[in-house]
Design a protein around this motif. Structure first.
Motif, mmCIF file in Angstrom:
data_model
loop_
_atom_site.group_PDB
_atom_site.id
_atom_site.type_symbol
_atom_site.label_atom_id
_atom_site.label_comp_id
_atom_site.label_asym_id
_atom_site.label_seq_id
_atom_site.Cartn_x
_atom_site.Cartn_y
_atom_site.Cartn_z
ATOM 1 N N ARG A 143 66.726 -27.355 17.282
ATOM 2 C CA ARG A 143 65.450 -26.643 17.351
ATOM 3 C C ARG A 143 65.127 -26.018 15.997
ATOM 4 N NH1 ARG A 143 65.854 -22.402 21.846
ATOM 5 N NH2 ARG A 143 68.057 -22.339 21.225
ATOM 6 N N LEU A 144 63.829 -25.757 15.790
ATOM 7 C CA LEU A 144 63.350 -25.171 14.538
ATOM 8 C C LEU A 144 62.623 -23.871 14.826
ATOM 9 C CD1 LEU A 144 62.615 -25.232 11.483
ATOM 10 C CD2 LEU A 144 60.596 -26.574 12.123
ATOM 11 N N LEU A 145 63.062 -22.806 14.160
ATOM 12 C CA LEU A 145 62.368 -21.520 14.160
ATOM 13 C C LEU A 145 61.860 -21.309 12.745
ATOM 14 C CD1 LEU A 145 61.581 -18.759 15.381
ATOM 15 C CD2 LEU A 145 63.897 -17.962 14.845
ATOM 16 N N SER A 146 60.536 -21.236 12.591
ATOM 17 C CA SER A 146 59.979 -21.181 11.249
ATOM 18 C C SER A 146 58.706 -20.358 11.220
ATOM 19 C CB SER A 146 59.708 -22.603 10.741
ATOM 20 O OG SER A 146 59.461 -22.618 9.359
ATOM 21 N N GLU A 147 58.305 -19.961 10.015
ATOM 22 C CA GLU A 147 57.277 -18.932 9.854
ATOM 23 C C GLU A 147 55.893 -19.374 10.273
ATOM 24 O OE1 GLU A 147 55.756 -15.618 6.621
ATOM 25 O OE2 GLU A 147 57.025 -17.268 5.922
ATOM 26 N N GLU A 148 55.511 -20.610 9.994
ATOM 27 C CA GLU A 148 54.115 -21.006 10.145
ATOM 28 C C GLU A 148 53.774 -21.581 11.518
ATOM 29 O OE1 GLU A 148 52.506 -19.714 7.932
ATOM 30 O OE2 GLU A 148 54.104 -19.447 6.463
ATOM 31 N N GLY A 149 54.734 -21.591 12.441
ATOM 32 C CA GLY A 149 54.419 -21.883 13.829
ATOM 33 C C GLY A 149 54.469 -23.330 14.247
ATOM 34 N N PHE A 150 55.014 -24.220 13.412
ATOM 35 C CA PHE A 150 55.083 -25.631 13.786
ATOM 36 C C PHE A 150 56.371 -25.980 14.517
ATOM 37 C CE2 PHE A 150 52.253 -25.568 10.046
ATOM 38 C CZ PHE A 150 51.119 -26.116 10.629
ATOM 39 N N GLY A 151 57.285 -25.031 14.594
ATOM 40 C CA GLY A 151 58.569 -25.295 15.223
ATOM 41 C C GLY A 151 58.555 -25.064 16.718
#
Length: 267
Positions: free
Chosen positions: A67-75
């Motif tokens: 999974r991806l947790l990222s700032e710009e909300g695409f994760g």
């Protein structure tokens, strides 16, 4: 996470962070499309978004169960640290990126079942990569960094702190922060949390205090500092929560204990 799997993930992350950084350098002088988010100083550009999408595509293609947790909300909508999670800041220090075209970084922290396994912080314009794998130490461009000086005390230290936190209009104990500033040898501020963690790991600053960071700002840096013997906690000494915004103090153990003893009432 077993050693073979960790090494494979590390090699992919290293390859991708170099590729993303090279692309940013190639287009650094092209026109930027700049938006604001929570306030006029909270900037985001198409480069932030495009870089995050790049990592999303690479991760999901190669590791579909990650999974991806990222700032710009695409994760992903990450509500727990179960499994393997990539915590990515595509450009940490966007204001520096916009105004200075330097002093910004790509930051990747990879966690497995809540434990920090891999951290990478890439100072893009300087072409300097800081890396760490759990139990193997921290490196700057493949040169191993020494352990932090555990005898260094607060009054001998250079602490990273943004002067904004000493202002009276903040909902914090600014008097305590002012007292802290007066207690140290000097203060600095670089405008990129990821680089500020990397500089602690490198030993060119001795601590970092901030009253608000998001998970992607600190995920990689915590791993680097851990691998050189440092300690990262909330400003009140409690453990960091990687799923929420948090206060942060990072340093060697001696300075961290002094902060908890004399400056704990920062909020």
């Amino acid at each position: 996470m077993d050693e073979k799997k960790r090494r494979s993930i590390f090699n992919h992350a290293k390859e991708w962070i170099y590729e993303a950084g090279q692309h940013i350098r190639d287009v650094i002088d092209e026109p930027l499309y700049i938006d604001t988010k929570s306030n006029p100083n909270d900037l985001v550009t198409q480069m932030d978004r495009n870089t995050e999408k790049y990592f999303l595509e690479k991760i999901k293609h190669t590791y579909p169960d990650h999974r991806l947790l990222s700032e710009e909300g695409f994760g992903d909508d990450v509500q727990s640290l179960d499994g393997t999670i990539w915590i990515v800041d595509p450009i940490d220090g966007t204001m520096n990126f916009v105004h200075q075209k330097r002093n910004f970084a790509i930051s990747i922290g990879i966690y497995h079942e809540g434990l920090g396994e891999i951290g990478l912080i890439y100072n893009v314009m300087e072409d300097v990569l800081y890396t760490a794998m759990k139990g193997e130490g921290a490196y700057k461009n493949d040169k191993k960094l020494p352990q932090l000086n555990e005898k260094l005390t607060l009054d001998e230290s250079i602490i990273v702190v943004n002067s904004i936190w000493a202002c009276e209009n903040r909902k914090i104990n600014n008097k305590k922060i002012q007292a802290l500033i007066q207690s140290v040898r000097g203060t600095r501020s670089y405008g990129s949390a990821a680089l500020e963690f990397a500089f602690i790991a490198e030993g060119i600053v001795d601590g970092y205090l901030t009253m608000q960071l998001s998970p992607w700002d600190l995920a990689a840096g915590v791993i680097l500092v851990n691998e050189v013997g440092g300690v990262t906690t909330q400003a009140n000494g409690e453990s960091i929560n990687l799923l929420t915004n948090t206060t942060v103090f990072s340093s060697n153990a001696v300075i961290n204990e002094r902060i908890k003893k004399d400056f704990i009432e920062l909020m």
